[in-house]
Motif scaffolding. Structure first.
Motif, mmCIF file in Angstrom:
data_model
loop_
_atom_site.group_PDB
_atom_site.id
_atom_site.type_symbol
_atom_site.label_atom_id
_atom_site.label_comp_id
_atom_site.label_asym_id
_atom_site.label_seq_id
_atom_site.Cartn_x
_atom_site.Cartn_y
_atom_site.Cartn_z
ATOM 1 N N LEU A 141 21.507 8.460 -11.410
ATOM 2 C CA LEU A 141 21.744 7.024 -11.409
ATOM 3 C C LEU A 141 23.164 6.747 -11.886
ATOM 4 O O LEU A 141 23.600 7.310 -12.896
ATOM 5 C CB LEU A 141 20.755 6.311 -12.335
ATOM 6 N N THR A 142 23.888 5.895 -11.179
ATOM 7 C CA THR A 142 25.190 5.426 -11.629
ATOM 8 C C THR A 142 24.940 4.212 -12.506
ATOM 9 O O THR A 142 24.345 3.231 -12.054
ATOM 10 C CB THR A 142 26.086 5.046 -10.430
ATOM 11 N N LEU A 143 25.361 4.304 -13.762
ATOM 12 C CA LEU A 143 25.119 3.246 -14.741
ATOM 13 C C LEU A 143 26.424 2.555 -15.083
ATOM 14 O O LEU A 143 27.452 3.208 -15.241
ATOM 15 C CB LEU A 143 24.526 3.836 -16.025
ATOM 16 N N GLN A 144 26.367 1.235 -15.236
ATOM 17 C CA GLN A 144 27.566 0.493 -15.605
ATOM 18 C C GLN A 144 27.258 -0.426 -16.779
ATOM 19 O O GLN A 144 26.276 -1.156 -16.777
ATOM 20 C CB GLN A 144 28.086 -0.316 -14.429
ATOM 21 N N ASP A 145 28.121 -0.355 -17.789
ATOM 22 C CA ASP A 145 28.057 -1.220 -18.965
ATOM 23 C C ASP A 145 29.459 -1.792 -19.138
ATOM 24 O O ASP A 145 30.336 -1.119 -19.679
ATOM 25 C CB ASP A 145 27.628 -0.420 -20.199
ATOM 26 N N GLY A 146 29.684 -2.997 -18.638
ATOM 27 C CA GLY A 146 31.039 -3.557 -18.656
ATOM 28 C C GLY A 146 31.900 -2.757 -17.696
ATOM 29 O O GLY A 146 31.578 -2.601 -16.527
ATOM 30 N N ILE A 147 33.003 -2.186 -18.212
ATOM 31 C CA ILE A 147 33.863 -1.373 -17.353
ATOM 32 C C ILE A 147 33.520 0.107 -17.438
ATOM 33 O O ILE A 147 34.038 0.917 -16.690
ATOM 34 C CB ILE A 147 35.355 -1.589 -17.688
ATOM 35 N N SER A 148 32.638 0.476 -18.347
ATOM 36 C CA SER A 148 32.240 1.866 -18.536
ATOM 37 C C SER A 148 31.219 2.286 -17.472
ATOM 38 O O SER A 148 30.229 1.598 -17.245
ATOM 39 C CB SER A 148 31.636 2.033 -19.938
ATOM 40 N N GLU A 155 17.820 1.102 -20.282
ATOM 41 C CA GLU A 155 18.438 1.322 -21.585
ATOM 42 C C GLU A 155 18.430 2.819 -21.861
ATOM 43 O O GLU A 155 17.402 3.479 -21.701
ATOM 44 C CB GLU A 155 17.642 0.580 -22.658
ATOM 45 N N VAL A 156 19.587 3.346 -22.247
ATOM 46 C CA VAL A 156 19.712 4.760 -22.586
ATOM 47 C C VAL A 156 20.379 4.841 -23.951
ATOM 48 O O VAL A 156 21.492 4.349 -24.129
ATOM 49 C CB VAL A 156 20.540 5.528 -21.537
ATOM 50 N N SER A 157 19.677 5.425 -24.907
ATOM 51 C CA SER A 157 20.184 5.582 -26.271
ATOM 52 C C SER A 157 20.695 4.254 -26.834
ATOM 53 O O SER A 157 21.803 4.165 -27.367
ATOM 54 C CB SER A 157 21.273 6.654 -26.327
ATOM 55 N N LEU A 158 19.889 3.212 -26.676
ATOM 56 C CA LEU A 158 20.128 1.867 -27.203
ATOM 57 C C LEU A 158 21.295 1.131 -26.552
ATOM 58 O O LEU A 158 21.774 0.129 -27.070
ATOM 59 C CB LEU A 158 20.313 1.899 -28.721
ATOM 60 N N VAL A 159 21.772 1.593 -25.405
ATOM 61 C CA VAL A 159 22.819 0.902 -24.645
ATOM 62 C C VAL A 159 22.194 0.435 -23.333
ATOM 63 O O VAL A 159 21.536 1.206 -22.647
ATOM 64 C CB VAL A 159 24.029 1.825 -24.374
ATOM 65 N N THR A 160 22.410 -0.838 -22.998
ATOM 66 C CA THR A 160 21.848 -1.417 -21.781
ATOM 67 C C THR A 160 22.836 -1.236 -20.630
ATOM 68 O O THR A 160 24.016 -1.553 -20.754
ATOM 69 C CB THR A 160 21.547 -2.911 -21.995
ATOM 70 N N TYR A 161 22.320 -0.730 -19.513
ATOM 71 C CA TYR A 161 23.145 -0.467 -18.336
ATOM 72 C C TYR A 161 22.561 -1.146 -17.109
ATOM 73 O O TYR A 161 21.341 -1.190 -16.939
ATOM 74 C CB TYR A 161 23.199 1.034 -18.029
ATOM 75 N N ASN A 162 23.448 -1.627 -16.234
ATOM 76 C CA ASN A 162 23.062 -2.041 -14.891
ATOM 77 C C ASN A 162 23.143 -0.808 -14.007
ATOM 78 O O ASN A 162 24.102 -0.036 -14.099
ATOM 79 C CB ASN A 162 24.007 -3.112 -14.339
#
Length: 168
Positions: free
Chosen positions: A55-62, A33-40
């Protein structure tokens, strides 16, 4: 307890303790979690000489990129990739103007990276990096590897805003 059970317990090795993931050991498949957004986490590059990770982070398509560097304290920055190009590795300027914002080069370094998962560079190798900062604290990062430039724009992240949610 019988004598045989006691001997069996002495001979049987104890299970190793489970080591919890830290931000520096995250890899593809983990969640943060970065700044209250969860990422894979889908990718990771590691520059061992600098103890720096991207780290390459993905949240949906972002897709975003979290840089982590351990110095006297751990420093975090969150970036988005941006369109742009440079002509030559030998002509990277010290001052860049982008969208009415002026960036000044803070640091330039190179080193060998190890890549895993989905990253802009699918294999490790020598990478050159230029890091910039604007007067209003925005960050710009330029990476070059194997003839390919990548440009990123972002900002610093407080250490308290980065959490490991689940390790693989």
């Amino acid at each position: 307890m019988s004598l045989f059970k006691r001997i069996k317990n002495l001979i049987t090795p104890a299970e190793p303790p489970i080591i919890e993931k830290s931000i520096m050991t995250l890899s593809p498949g983990d969640v943060c979690e970065v700044s209250l957004v969860t990422y894979n986490i889908t990718g990771r590059t590691h520059n061992r000489a600098r103890n720096a990770i991207v780290l390459t982070l993905q949240d949906g398509i972002s897709i975003r990129y979290l840089t982590i560097e351990e110095r006297e304290r751990t420093v975090y920055a969150l970036y988005d990739s941006i369109d742009g190009r440079l002509d030559s590795i030998d002509e990277v300027p010290t001052i860049l103007e982008l969208d009415d914002r002026t960036y000044h080069m803070e640091e330039q370094f190179s080193g060998f990276i190890i890549a895993s998962g989905k990253t802009p560079y699918m294999q490790g190798g020598e990478q050159h990096v230029w890091q910039y900062q604007s007067d209003d604290m925005k960050l710009l990062r330029i990476e070059w590897q194997d003839g390919r430039f990548m440009l990123y724009e972002g900002e610093s992240v407080l250490p308290a805003d980065v959490r490991v949610l689940r390790g693989g």
